[in-house]
Design an enzyme around this catalytic site. Structure first.
Site, PDB file in Angstrom:
ATOM      1  N   SER A 176       0.835  -1.207   0.000  1.00  0.00           N
ATOM      2  CA  SER A 176       0.000   0.000   0.000  1.00  0.00           C
ATOM      3  C   SER A 176       0.864   1.249   0.000  1.00  0.00           C
ATOM      4  CB  SER A 176      -0.925   0.025   1.220  1.00  0.00           C
ATOM      5  OG  SER A 176      -1.427   1.337   1.407  1.00  0.00           O
TER       6      SER A 176
ATOM      7  N   ASP B  63      -5.987  -0.230  -9.139  1.00  0.00           N
ATOM      8  CA  ASP B  63      -7.169   0.601  -9.405  1.00  0.00           C
ATOM      9  C   ASP B  63      -7.810   0.292 -10.768  1.00  0.00           C
ATOM     10  OD1 ASP B  63      -6.887   1.841  -6.973  1.00  0.00           O
ATOM     11  OD2 ASP B  63      -5.818   3.581  -7.770  1.00  0.00           O
TER      12      ASP B  63
ATOM     13  N   LYS C 189     -11.263  -0.974  -0.879  1.00  0.00           N
ATOM     14  CA  LYS C 189     -11.229   0.265  -1.670  1.00  0.00           C
ATOM     15  C   LYS C 189     -12.498   1.082  -1.391  1.00  0.00           C
ATOM     16  CE  LYS C 189      -7.238  -0.441  -3.423  1.00  0.00           C
ATOM     17  NZ  LYS C 189      -6.128   0.374  -2.957  1.00  0.00           N
TER      18      LYS C 189
ATOM     19  N   ARG D 159     -14.798   4.487  -9.830  1.00  0.00           N
ATOM     20  CA  ARG D 159     -14.290   3.534 -10.829  1.00  0.00           C
ATOM     21  C   ARG D 159     -15.346   2.494 -11.215  1.00  0.00           C
ATOM     22  NH1 ARG D 159      -9.289   5.657 -11.057  1.00  0.00           N
ATOM     23  NH2 ARG D 159      -8.222   5.991  -9.076  1.00  0.00           N
TER      24      ARG D 159
HETATM   25  C1  S3P Z   1      -2.935   5.497  -3.771  1.00  0.00           C
HETATM   26  C2  S3P Z   1      -2.596   4.213  -3.424  1.00  0.00           C
HETATM   27  C3  S3P Z   1      -3.478   3.057  -3.675  1.00  0.00           C
HETATM   28  C4  S3P Z   1      -4.557   3.380  -4.706  1.00  0.00           C
HETATM   29  C5  S3P Z   1      -5.211   4.704  -4.450  1.00  0.00           C
HETATM   30  C6  S3P Z   1      -4.186   5.817  -4.464  1.00  0.00           C
HETATM   31  C7  S3P Z   1      -1.982   6.576  -3.469  1.00  0.00           C
HETATM   32  O1  S3P Z   1      -4.127   2.713  -2.459  1.00  0.00           O
HETATM   33  O2  S3P Z   1      -5.514   2.357  -4.734  1.00  0.00           O
HETATM   34  O3  S3P Z   1      -6.190   4.964  -5.432  1.00  0.00           O
HETATM   35  O4  S3P Z   1      -2.146   7.699  -3.982  1.00  0.00           O
HETATM   36  O5  S3P Z   1      -1.028   6.337  -2.701  1.00  0.00           O
HETATM   37  P1  S3P Z   1      -3.435   1.727  -1.371  1.00  0.00           P
HETATM   38  O6  S3P Z   1      -2.298   2.425  -0.764  1.00  0.00           O
HETATM   39  O7  S3P Z   1      -4.530   1.437  -0.387  1.00  0.00           O
HETATM   40  O8  S3P Z   1      -3.024   0.507  -2.154  1.00  0.00           O
END
Ligand code: S3P
Length: 428
Positions: A167, A315, A342, A388
């Site tokens: 993440s 995503d 999400k 999305r």
């Molecule tokens: C993001 C990280 C991802 C992604 C989100 C944006 C970011 O989430 O799904 O849309 O900007 O760091 P996670 O950190 O929960 O994987």
């Protein structure tokens, strides 16, 4: 209010300049607010999520001006932020909520953060727990798992942290706290998540080392205001990459698409599935490189999407699922249990909604299995307030035989406010 989409299976032809990257836009405002002095941003995404980030920093009395997609930030630096009397409202934005948690932990301020109903259900302890190891004081429902969250900023010490999930939000929250911490903060990733924070730290003059999935940052570094050029969002481009591949007699040219290698998994999947696509890189050496991508109607075959590629396209999985409904054979998506936390549970949402249009798709514990190709018909879809899922439904409407109704198309403005204009511009 619901929206009815009736497109009569058009060809899609023309150019689209993809709007700014959501992840980079958030970070540009955050870094500009940490740095003392002036930061200018071009290509900023005027999506609701990113506007929430601006609003939070304005409540901390950082001077931020928005002029179209140009943003100017004049900041007194973190120690000059003012304790807000109001609650910081992060709306639907996980990135705002989680990264701000890291940032606010190392200030001298008391702050309260909350978001919308979706944010209120998303796990925050994945961020609060490592921050607490650094000395952060965070309180919230279920021991800090859910918003509203109260943060009493104070001194922090560095940690050496092995990430339990891939993440970038967790990694970035720790690194942002690490800027304020005593000692060297180390984050160890088994699977590499998007690295916009690391890249932007360097752009703002900080030293950060990255080696074999280990990110190290010395605390106490000062950031210097700079110019940030936000690339187009590959996660937004993905909807049109898929649309161009599955609609009949189509050719779409997508300009200014960010192709950061921690984000470009969708391109690999399209190639593996046999898409007719070409990628012309603009400037490889830019902080966030971009490309012009051309996609045409393609004969597609099913594939397996699993393992280390998952964080590079997390995503994009809703739109990859739609793509797979038009590919010959079986597509298996696995190792993607993160989809459950999400904006909504995206495994359930994708499977439920695509089934309503006639797709042959089943949920699994960590993903889904799709058998294609299946012609899609009309139907009434739920977005679950998830941008999305809304865009997946709208792209499905372009190839469906019959009307597709979306219960709430407004949520698309979270990341792509000009989405329907861009569809209308390429309808032939
Ligand atoms: C993001 C990280 C991802 C992604 C989100 C944006 C970011 O989430 O799904 O849309 O900007 O760091 P996670 O950190 O929960 O994987």
């Amino acid at each position: 209010m619901s929206t009815t989409l009736q497109y009569s299976q058009p060809s899609l032809r023309g150019d689209i300049t993809v709007p700014g990257d959501k992840s980079v836009s958030h970070r540009s405002v955050m870094f500009g607010s940490i740095a003392e002095g002036k930061t200018t941003v071009s290509g900023f995404l005027l999506g609701e999520d990113c506007l929430r980030t601006i609003d939070c920093f304005q409540k901390l009395r950082v001077d931020i001006e928005v002029n179209g997609t140009d943003v100017t930030i004049n900041s007194p630096g973190i120690d000059g932020w003012t304790e807000p009397k109001e609650v910081l409202y992060t709306g639907n934005s996980g990135t705002t909520t989680r990264l701000m948690l890291g940032l606010l932990s190392g200030t001298k301020l008391h702050t309260i953060m909350t978001g919308d109903a979706s944010i209120g259900k998303r796990p925050m302890r994945r961020v609060a727990d490592p921050l607490r190891l650094m000395g952060a004081q965070i309180a919230g429902r279920d021991n800090g798992q859910y918003t509203p969250l109260a943060i009493q900023g104070g001194p922090l010490k560095a940690i050496d942290y092995k990430m339990p999930v891939a993440s970038a939000q967790v990694k970035s929250a720790i690194l942002l706290a690490g800027i304020r911490a005593e000692g060297t903060t180390v984050v160890r990733e088994e699977e590499i998540s998007r690295d916009h924070t690391e890249r932007m730290l360097r752009q703002f003059g900080a030293t950060v080392t990255v080696e074999d999935g280990v990110v190290s940052l010395q605390g106490g570094q000062t950031l210097t205001g700079t110019h940030v050029n936000v690339p187009g969002d590959i996660s937004s481009a993905a909807f049109f990459l898929v649309a161009g591949a599955i609609a009949k007699n189509s050719r779409i040219v997508l300009k200014n698409v960010g192709i950061n290698e921690t984000r470009d998994g969708i391109l690999e999947v399209l190639q593996k599935m046999g898409a007719k696509m070409s990628v012309a890189i603009d400037d490889e050496n830019a902080a966030e490189p971009t490309a012009t991508i051309t996609i045409e109607t393609s004969d597609l075959k099913g594939t397996t999407v699993e393992g280390a590629i998952i964080p590079r396209l997390i995503d994009e999985i809703p739109i990859i699922a739609l793509l797979a409904t038009q590919a010959a054979g079986k597509t298996i998506i696995k190792d993607a249990e993160e989809l459950k936390v999400k904006e909504t549970n995206r495994i359930d949402a994708v499977v439920n909604e695509l089934k309503k249009l006639g797709a042959n798709i089943e949920a699994t514990d960590d993903g889904m299995v799709i058998e294609g190709p299946t012609p899609l018909h009309g139907g009434s879809l739920r977005t679950y307030g998830d941008h999305r899922i809304g865009m997946m439904g709208a792209i499905a409407a372009l190839i469906a035989d019959g009307e597709v109704e979306l219960d709430d198309a407004d949520c698309i403005a979270v990341s792509y406010p000009t989405f329907f204009d861009h569809i209308n511009n390429i309808l032939k």
